[in-house]
Design a protein around this motif. Structure first.
Motif, short mmCIF file in Angstrom:
data_model
loop_
_atom_site.label_atom_id
_atom_site.label_comp_id
_atom_site.label_asym_id
_atom_site.label_seq_id
_atom_site.Cartn_x
_atom_site.Cartn_y
_atom_site.Cartn_z
N THR A 26 -5.21 1.01 -4.75
CA THR A 26 -5.11 0.65 -3.34
C THR A 26 -4.83 -0.84 -3.26
OG1 THR A 26 -7.50 0.32 -3.25
CG2 THR A 26 -6.68 2.47 -2.58
N PRO A 27 -4.37 -1.32 -2.08
CA PRO A 27 -4.09 -2.75 -1.96
C PRO A 27 -5.28 -3.61 -2.37
CG PRO A 27 -3.21 -1.58 -0.10
CD PRO A 27 -3.99 -0.58 -0.90
N GLU A 31 -5.03 -8.74 0.16
CA GLU A 31 -4.07 -8.25 1.14
C GLU A 31 -4.73 -8.23 2.52
OE1 GLU A 31 -0.71 -7.19 0.70
OE2 GLU A 31 -1.13 -8.43 -1.04
N SER A 128 5.81 -9.55 -0.90
CA SER A 128 5.42 -8.21 -1.30
C SER A 128 4.37 -7.66 -0.34
CB SER A 128 4.87 -8.23 -2.74
OG SER A 128 4.36 -6.97 -3.11
N PHE A 130 1.87 -3.78 0.06
CA PHE A 130 1.59 -2.39 -0.25
C PHE A 130 1.81 -1.58 1.02
CE2 PHE A 130 -1.13 -4.83 -3.17
CZ PHE A 130 -0.75 -4.30 -4.38
N ARG A 133 0.62 5.19 0.33
CA ARG A 133 0.00 5.90 -0.79
C ARG A 133 0.28 7.37 -0.59
NH1 ARG A 133 -5.76 4.40 -0.92
NH2 ARG A 133 -6.01 5.87 0.78
N THR A 203 1.05 4.48 -5.30
CA THR A 203 1.01 3.48 -4.24
C THR A 203 2.33 2.73 -4.32
OG1 THR A 203 -1.40 3.20 -4.31
CG2 THR A 203 -0.11 1.35 -3.43
N ASN A 204 2.94 2.50 -3.18
CA ASN A 204 4.22 1.81 -3.18
C ASN A 204 4.03 0.32 -2.91
OD1 ASN A 204 7.22 1.81 -3.20
ND2 ASN A 204 6.94 1.08 -1.11
N ARG A 205 4.57 -0.51 -3.80
CA ARG A 205 4.63 -1.95 -3.56
C ARG A 205 6.06 -2.27 -3.15
NH1 ARG A 205 2.28 -7.01 -5.06
NH2 ARG A 205 0.73 -6.16 -6.49
N GLU A 222 6.83 2.14 -7.19
CA GLU A 222 5.55 2.84 -7.19
C GLU A 222 4.75 2.53 -8.46
OE1 GLU A 222 6.81 6.88 -4.73
OE2 GLU A 222 6.43 6.98 -6.89
N ASP A 256 1.05 -1.44 -12.13
CA ASP A 256 1.60 -2.32 -11.09
C ASP A 256 2.25 -3.53 -11.77
OD1 ASP A 256 0.08 -4.09 -8.25
OD2 ASP A 256 2.14 -3.51 -8.65
#
Length: 296
Positions: A26-27, A31, A128, A130, A133, A203-205, A222, A256
């Motif tokens: 998770t972020p 963040e 960047s 996040f 998810r 999770t997408n960054r 991801e 990541d």
């Protein structure tokens, strides 16, 4: 910009090192605070056996896209999140082999939030955030070669899950045979086959470059945990209601951005920043492979 340009950056993305442990599902705490908004959910049970609804793969993805658009993020200054989420979901649709189970959007509580500055690289200020998810399952390859299955039974080769080309998880026949031994009347035959799957929790960054007062999404990558599993199918099942056995494998982390791959990723982002109209979406699915490897 030519296809050759895009292919070059896709090749770079495939070569990134995945070994370093810097990983967060998770972020991170640095963040902005965010709300987790589930825009689609039709999740299976944890073992992946529970049947999902009859929605097609594309219907699942379209419902998630509709959910993202319903948030009207662009109207509250968060269009950069919407852009990245829609791009990620479009990538799922193009692949065709992704069964989306759940999709969650990270919406910052402070509506004035913006992507976090990451670095200056190649003359570009790179940011960047996040953005999402999810949970999805992908079917990779069906293995039904009698020669390979025979070698597997003899302990000469193992079935391995790989990230790109390097095996990270191996499944030995001794493990499979112990599972197939219950119930004991199940026997293996020439013609049995194995189907391979990966249940992925990404999770997408999203990576951006700043253009005036806005942020342009140029790269989505991801990271997350992968749960590989196989289904061993019997050509002649002793029980018609039990045509296969489930065999799980150890989970593995797809990392990541970290010290090992940071420069490579920043290089991709800065390269894409110089190519208006081109965006790359790098999903975990595209790097997950199953292959036969020599037994140790």
């Amino acid at each position: 910009m030519t296809k050759k340009f895009l292919s070059m950056f896709l090749a770079l993305a495939m070569c990134l090192s995945l070994a370093a442990p810097a990983f967060a599902e998770t972020p991170a705490n640095d963040e902005p605070e965010y709300d987790e908004v589930v825009v689609f959910s039709d999740a299976a049970s944890e073992d992946g056996i529970q049947l999902l609804s009859d929605l097609s793969n594309n219907e699942r993805i379209q419902q998630a896209k509709d959910g993202v658009l319903a948030l009207e993020l662009d109207e509250i200054g968060l269009g950069y999140i919407e852009e990245a989420c829609l791009a990620e979901l479009d990538e799922y649709a193009q692949k065709g082999n992704i069964v989306l189970e759940e999709y969650t959007v990270f919406v910052p509580k402070a509506r004035a939030s913006q992507p976090v500055f990451l670095a200056t690289y190649g003359g570009y200020d790179i940011y960047s955030y996040f953005t999402s998810r999810g949970i999805y399952t992908t079917t990779k390859t069906m293995y039904d070669s009698d020669t390979d299955m025979g070698k597997w039974r003899k302990g000469l080769i193992d079935l391995a899950m790989c990230f790109v080309s390097s095996p990270v998880v191996s499944l030995q026949w001794t493990v499979v045979s112990s599972i197939l031994g219950a119930p004991s009347d199940h026997q293996t035959y020439v013609g049995d086959w194995v189907e391979c799957y990966a249940r992925i929790y990404p999770t997408n960054r999203a990576f951006y470059v700043k253009e005036g007062d806005s942020f342009r999404n140029v790269y989505n990558r991801e990271f997350g945990r992968v749960y590989p599993y196989t289904e061993y199918y019997y050509q002649n099942p002793s029980d018609a209601s039990h045509p296969f056995d489930l065999v799980t494998m150890d989970s593995e982390v797809y990392s990541d951005i970290n010290d090992s791959n940071r420069d490579a990723i920043l290089g991709i982002v800065s390269g894409l920043a110089s190519a208006p109209g081109i965006k790359v979406n790098h999903t975990i699915e595209q790097d997950v492979l199953f292959k036969w490897v020599t037994a140790k």
